[in-house]
Motif scaffolding. Sequence first.
Motif, PDB file in Angstrom:
ATOM      1  N   VAL A  55      -4.806  10.199   8.272  1.00 59.85           N
ATOM      2  CA  VAL A  55      -4.456  10.781   9.564  1.00 59.85           C
ATOM      3  C   VAL A  55      -5.239  12.071   9.764  1.00 59.85           C
ATOM      4  CG1 VAL A  55      -2.562  11.663  10.985  1.00 59.85           C
ATOM      5  CG2 VAL A  55      -2.164   9.749   9.414  1.00 59.85           C
ATOM      6  N   SER A  56      -5.887  12.186  10.917  1.00 58.39           N
ATOM      7  CA  SER A  56      -6.695  13.369  11.220  1.00 58.39           C
ATOM      8  C   SER A  56      -5.807  14.584  11.490  1.00 58.39           C
ATOM      9  CB  SER A  56      -7.575  13.110  12.441  1.00 58.39           C
ATOM     10  OG  SER A  56      -6.786  13.069  13.615  1.00 58.39           O
ATOM     11  N   ALA A  57      -6.433  15.731  11.595  1.00 52.70           N
ATOM     12  CA  ALA A  57      -5.713  16.972  11.893  1.00 52.70           C
ATOM     13  C   ALA A  57      -5.125  16.947  13.303  1.00 52.70           C
ATOM     14  CB  ALA A  57      -6.639  18.169  11.722  1.00 52.70           C
ATOM     15  N   SER A  58      -5.602  16.023  14.151  1.00 50.48           N
ATOM     16  CA  SER A  58      -5.044  15.901  15.505  1.00 50.48           C
ATOM     17  C   SER A  58      -3.954  14.837  15.586  1.00 50.48           C
ATOM     18  CB  SER A  58      -6.163  15.593  16.507  1.00 50.48           C
ATOM     19  OG  SER A  58      -6.737  14.336  16.219  1.00 50.48           O
ATOM     20  N   GLY A  59      -3.676  14.156  14.465  1.00 50.23           N
ATOM     21  CA  GLY A  59      -2.594  13.174  14.430  1.00 50.23           C
ATOM     22  C   GLY A  59      -3.016  11.746  14.695  1.00 50.23           C
ATOM     23  N   GLU A  60      -4.315  11.493  14.795  1.00 53.34           N
ATOM     24  CA  GLU A  60      -4.820  10.142  15.030  1.00 53.34           C
ATOM     25  C   GLU A  60      -5.122   9.448  13.703  1.00 53.34           C
ATOM     26  OE1 GLU A  60      -4.958   9.005  18.193  1.00 53.34           O
ATOM     27  OE2 GLU A  60      -4.226  10.979  18.832  1.00 53.34           O
ATOM     28  N   VAL A  61      -4.908   8.132  13.649  1.00 57.54           N
ATOM     29  CA  VAL A  61      -5.217   7.363  12.438  1.00 57.54           C
ATOM     30  C   VAL A  61      -6.726   7.133  12.379  1.00 57.54           C
ATOM     31  CG1 VAL A  61      -4.923   5.152  11.252  1.00 57.54           C
ATOM     32  CG2 VAL A  61      -2.961   6.253  12.351  1.00 57.54           C
ATOM     33  N   MET A  62      -7.323   7.541  11.262  1.00 54.53           N
ATOM     34  CA  MET A  62      -8.766   7.410  11.067  1.00 54.53           C
ATOM     35  C   MET A  62      -9.115   6.168  10.243  1.00 54.53           C
ATOM     36  SD  MET A  62      -9.796  10.204  12.552  1.00 54.53           S
ATOM     37  CE  MET A  62     -11.457  10.397  11.996  1.00 54.53           C
ATOM     38  N   ASP A  63      -8.219   5.792   9.322  1.00 56.31           N
ATOM     39  CA  ASP A  63      -8.462   4.665   8.432  1.00 56.31           C
ATOM     40  C   ASP A  63      -7.109   4.144   7.952  1.00 56.31           C
ATOM     41  OD1 ASP A  63      -9.838   2.800   6.911  1.00 56.31           O
ATOM     42  OD2 ASP A  63     -10.429   4.206   5.348  1.00 56.31           O
ATOM     43  N   SER A  64      -7.096   2.892   7.528  1.00 53.95           N
ATOM     44  CA  SER A  64      -5.849   2.316   7.014  1.00 53.95           C
ATOM     45  C   SER A  64      -6.175   1.272   5.966  1.00 53.95           C
ATOM     46  CB  SER A  64      -5.044   1.677   8.150  1.00 53.95           C
ATOM     47  OG  SER A  64      -5.774   0.607   8.717  1.00 53.95           O
ATOM     48  N   LYS A  65      -5.198   1.019   5.100  1.00 46.30           N
ATOM     49  CA  LYS A  65      -5.347  -0.031   4.095  1.00 46.30           C
ATOM     50  C   LYS A  65      -3.969  -0.522   3.682  1.00 46.30           C
ATOM     51  CE  LYS A  65      -5.867   3.354   0.391  1.00 46.30           C
ATOM     52  NZ  LYS A  65      -6.706   3.882  -0.651  1.00 46.30           N
ATOM     53  N   VAL A  66      -3.911  -1.793   3.287  1.00 48.84           N
ATOM     54  CA  VAL A  66      -2.671  -2.379   2.779  1.00 48.84           C
ATOM     55  C   VAL A  66      -2.672  -2.186   1.270  1.00 48.84           C
ATOM     56  CG1 VAL A  66      -1.363  -4.520   2.465  1.00 48.84           C
ATOM     57  CG2 VAL A  66      -2.495  -4.057   4.647  1.00 48.84           C
ATOM     58  N   ASP A  67      -1.686  -1.451   0.772  1.00 47.59           N
ATOM     59  CA  ASP A  67      -1.564  -1.214  -0.665  1.00 47.59           C
ATOM     60  C   ASP A  67      -0.837  -2.358  -1.356  1.00 47.59           C
ATOM     61  OD1 ASP A  67      -2.823   1.316  -0.457  1.00 47.59           O
ATOM     62  OD2 ASP A  67      -0.919   2.253   0.062  1.00 47.59           O
ATOM     63  N   LYS A  68       0.197  -2.875  -0.670  1.00 48.28           N
ATOM     64  CA  LYS A  68       0.960  -3.993  -1.224  1.00 48.28           C
ATOM     65  C   LYS A  68       1.356  -4.899  -0.066  1.00 48.28           C
ATOM     66  CE  LYS A  68       4.907  -5.264  -4.037  1.00 48.28           C
ATOM     67  NZ  LYS A  68       6.250  -4.898  -4.427  1.00 48.28           N
TER      68      LYS A  68
END
Length: 110
Positions: A55-68
């Motif tokens: 999550v960026s400093a502005s609150g937007e999602v920059m990247d994601s991944k499924v851990d489980k």
Amino acid sequence: MNKRLIGFIAASIVSASAFAAETPAVFDAKNCKAEYPKASLMNEEQGQVTMSFLVSASGEVMDSKVDKSSGFKNLDKAAVKAITGCKFKPGTKDGAVAQTWTKVDYVWSL
């Protein structure tokens, strides 16, 4: 500079960074829900997805991944899509707003 002093300095830098205060980003789960995929409803699929979001400093999602995975691709994709669209309260590092990783568990149940 001798090798012992260099090793001590390197160890000090590593241990100092390990103690840096970091607070992960958060979001309001009540206002951010995923739509149950139709195929998953028909097949009565349920499960829990554990994900990580950068999550960026502005609150937007920059990247994601499924851990489980939940064990079902449709559920995993729908959870990532829904949470990626959420507005986060940014995390902090050493008291300042910063880009941080945060973990989110999403439970699908019928």
